[in-house]
Enzyme design. Sequence first.
Site, short mmCIF file in Angstrom:
data_model
loop_
_atom_site.label_atom_id
_atom_site.label_comp_id
_atom_site.label_asym_id
_atom_site.label_seq_id
_atom_site.Cartn_x
_atom_site.Cartn_y
_atom_site.Cartn_z
N ASP A 164 1.78 6.76 5.30
CA ASP A 164 0.78 5.76 4.92
C ASP A 164 1.23 4.97 3.69
O ASP A 164 0.43 4.22 3.11
CB ASP A 164 -0.57 6.44 4.70
CG ASP A 164 -1.75 5.50 4.94
OD1 ASP A 164 -1.54 4.46 5.59
OD2 ASP A 164 -2.85 5.81 4.48
N ARG A 186 -7.43 -0.47 1.34
CA ARG A 186 -7.96 -1.76 0.86
C ARG A 186 -8.43 -1.64 -0.59
O ARG A 186 -8.40 -2.61 -1.33
CB ARG A 186 -9.08 -2.23 1.79
CG ARG A 186 -10.27 -1.32 1.85
CD ARG A 186 -11.15 -1.58 3.06
NE ARG A 186 -10.56 -1.04 4.29
CZ ARG A 186 -11.11 -1.17 5.50
NH1 ARG A 186 -12.23 -1.85 5.64
NH2 ARG A 186 -10.51 -0.64 6.55
N LYS A 224 0.86 -1.19 0.00
CA LYS A 224 0.00 0.00 0.00
C LYS A 224 0.90 1.24 0.00
O LYS A 224 1.67 1.46 0.93
CB LYS A 224 -0.89 0.02 1.24
CG LYS A 224 -1.60 1.36 1.49
CD LYS A 224 -2.48 1.37 2.73
CE LYS A 224 -3.02 2.77 3.06
NZ LYS A 224 -3.87 2.83 4.25
N GLU A 238 -9.28 3.61 2.37
CA GLU A 238 -8.82 3.67 0.98
C GLU A 238 -7.73 2.64 0.66
O GLU A 238 -7.59 2.22 -0.49
CB GLU A 238 -8.29 5.08 0.67
CG GLU A 238 -6.84 5.38 1.05
CD GLU A 238 -6.56 5.29 2.55
OE1 GLU A 238 -7.52 5.37 3.34
OE2 GLU A 238 -5.39 5.14 2.93
N ASP A 278 -2.62 10.40 3.28
CA ASP A 278 -4.00 9.99 3.50
C ASP A 278 -4.73 11.03 4.35
O ASP A 278 -4.65 11.02 5.57
CB ASP A 278 -4.02 8.62 4.20
CG ASP A 278 -5.45 8.13 4.47
OD1 ASP A 278 -6.40 8.71 3.89
OD2 ASP A 278 -5.59 7.17 5.25
N ASP A 304 -12.08 7.07 3.74
CA ASP A 304 -10.85 6.91 4.53
C ASP A 304 -10.42 5.45 4.62
O ASP A 304 -9.33 5.15 5.08
CB ASP A 304 -11.06 7.50 5.93
CG ASP A 304 -9.77 7.72 6.68
OD1 ASP A 304 -8.69 7.64 6.02
OD2 ASP A 304 -9.82 7.97 7.88
N LYS A 332 -10.10 13.16 7.79
CA LYS A 332 -9.58 12.84 9.13
C LYS A 332 -9.52 14.12 9.97
O LYS A 332 -9.39 15.21 9.44
CB LYS A 332 -8.15 12.30 9.01
CG LYS A 332 -8.05 10.88 8.49
CD LYS A 332 -6.60 10.43 8.45
CE LYS A 332 -6.46 9.03 7.92
NZ LYS A 332 -7.10 7.99 8.73
N1 BES Z 1 -4.03 4.87 6.92
C1 BES Z 1 -5.12 4.61 7.77
C2 BES Z 1 -4.77 3.65 8.92
C3 BES Z 1 -3.75 4.15 9.91
C4 BES Z 1 -4.16 4.73 11.08
C5 BES Z 1 -2.41 3.96 9.69
C6 BES Z 1 -3.23 5.16 12.01
C7 BES Z 1 -1.48 4.38 10.61
C8 BES Z 1 -1.90 4.98 11.78
C9 BES Z 1 -6.26 3.98 6.96
O1 BES Z 1 -6.35 4.39 5.65
C10 BES Z 1 -7.52 4.41 7.63
O2 BES Z 1 -7.81 5.56 7.61
N2 BES Z 1 -8.23 3.46 8.21
C11 BES Z 1 -9.44 3.74 8.89
C12 BES Z 1 -10.45 2.71 8.47
C13 BES Z 1 -11.85 3.04 8.87
C14 BES Z 1 -12.36 4.23 8.10
C15 BES Z 1 -12.73 1.83 8.60
C16 BES Z 1 -9.16 3.67 10.38
O3 BES Z 1 -8.32 2.85 10.77
O4 BES Z 1 -9.74 4.44 11.12
ZN ZN Z 2 -4.63 5.01 4.76
MN MN Z 3 -7.50 6.15 5.43
#
Ligand code: BES
Ligand code: ZN
Ligand code: MN
Length: 494
Positions: free
Chosen positions: A272, A335, A249, A333, A254, A331, A261
């Site tokens: 990210d 996946r 990824k 994204e 992000d 968010d 966010k």
């Molecule tokens: N890049 C984030 C996950 C992340 C969070 C990485 C903190 C490193 C530190 C990912 O894209 C994301 O935003 N995931 C969301 C998913 C949710 C919207 C289902 C999350 O983890 O809140």
């Molecule tokens: Zn992300």
């Molecule tokens: Mn995200």
Amino acid sequence: MPVKLQLSFAKTAPKGDVTTICLIGKNGDIIPHLEKDVAAFLIAAMATAQFTGKAGKSLMLYNDKQSYLLLGTGDKLAPGKEAETLGGKLFSALGRTASKRGWFPDHKLDATVLADIMFGANLASHYFESYFTEKNDENNSVRLVVGGNALDENSLLFQERQALANGVFMARDLVFEPANKLYPAEFAARCSALSALGVEVEVLDEVAMKKLGMGALLGVGQGSRRDSFLVVMNWKGGGDEAPFALVGKGVTFDTGGISLKPAKGMEDMKWDMGGAAAVTGAMCAIAGRKLAKNVVGVVGLVENMPDGNAQRPGDVVTSMSGKTIEVINTDAEGRLVLADALHYTETRFKPQAMVNLATLTGAIIASLGREYGGLFANNDDLANQLVSAGEATSEPLWKMPMGPAYDRMLKSHIADMKNIGGPYGGAITAACFLARFVEATPWAHLDIAGKAWSDSATATVPKGGTGYGVRLLNRLIDDWQGAQISAVTDKPDS
Ligand code: BES
Ligand code: ZN
Ligand code: MN
């Protein structure tokens, strides 16, 4: 200001203000052979300081113009982790001396242990200085001269670790870079530089990806002024065998997209792309070592931005596999990017196994803290070998569950699936989402959101970008025993 390491080999100690390094075994045994009066001085000084050579302890001693750095090894110094940690401590202690120069006399150590000590010192020495106007000058480096006959610049043991360190450093540098400097095109350019090591690099642009039908990946990037790319790095060291595939990824920033966010901590989202960095660093290490195996690395590079053209919550996209996805949360994204990258890699390369790495969910940090990467797999042979490789390289993994009960949470009323599950088990539903884009290949997903960046240093990993995954993947591929397709677990009933 941090310091770099210059390592060299010589038969005799350098002249001048140099710290002599002495490993001390249990009961205070001095391991290197030293002149009688020096040994007598050290024995007396150790007694005064009550230094017994316990593993992890160190002692700095001064005698006239000479200085000595004593490092405890405990019972016996094992290769791998223990030797690397000692090397990391050696580097830091030397960096605190006035001259920053060290002499490591012959300790009659096993060559692997010695190479691992130097590897640990090297890993500890990395830092990222691109954006300081005042750069470190060479005179400020730690200079370490290694004696004895066990190792020199041309030793395979030394060169292999050097190549691996280069891969780790490449990954760390990518992770450190801010998103205004490292965007998808720039990341792709860094990948292309690996062609100097003999890696075949292909860069697919948006036109090429559109032709392939990569609607999931392209949807994420469509709100950004920066173009998206998919990079394929192919190392063909193994003749006709099916390759081992690594997929990363690479979200260079992000913001969350329209599902924006919160501002606090958003700067962290420059890393990210830690999964793609690990894949690229691993390809660098594997090519640098001229490994006699086939390995292909694929990274999906996008920037997730809110914009007039950004995708909206509720949009439906069609992935390269043909499966449709309702994007409930923009968010989630990573996946979407991986759905297309995984399908592309599996169908084009028919790999013997496929491992993807991603800073995929905050939920994995809630589950495992910052100690382990999360491991999800459709195959027990692959999962077990990943756990062993993680254990051996201090890049540990913890196996997490999957299965139909979680997978069902992805049900959508308008498309084949939605891109998020329920409020709980978010790392697991994310893994189940990815599993839907893998057919029969032994596959594992490593959620490294808790590991790609670190706010505190360890002996061999300074603060910041850790390069987590490079050593793990390098070891996995080295020790790879194959996977029985029958060793299938947790297959979702989608
Ligand atoms: N890049 C984030 C996950 C992340 C969070 C990485 C903190 C490193 C530190 C990912 O894209 C994301 O935003 N995931 C969301 C998913 C949710 C919207 C289902 C999350 O983890 O809140
Ligand atoms: Zn992300
Ligand atoms: Mn995200």
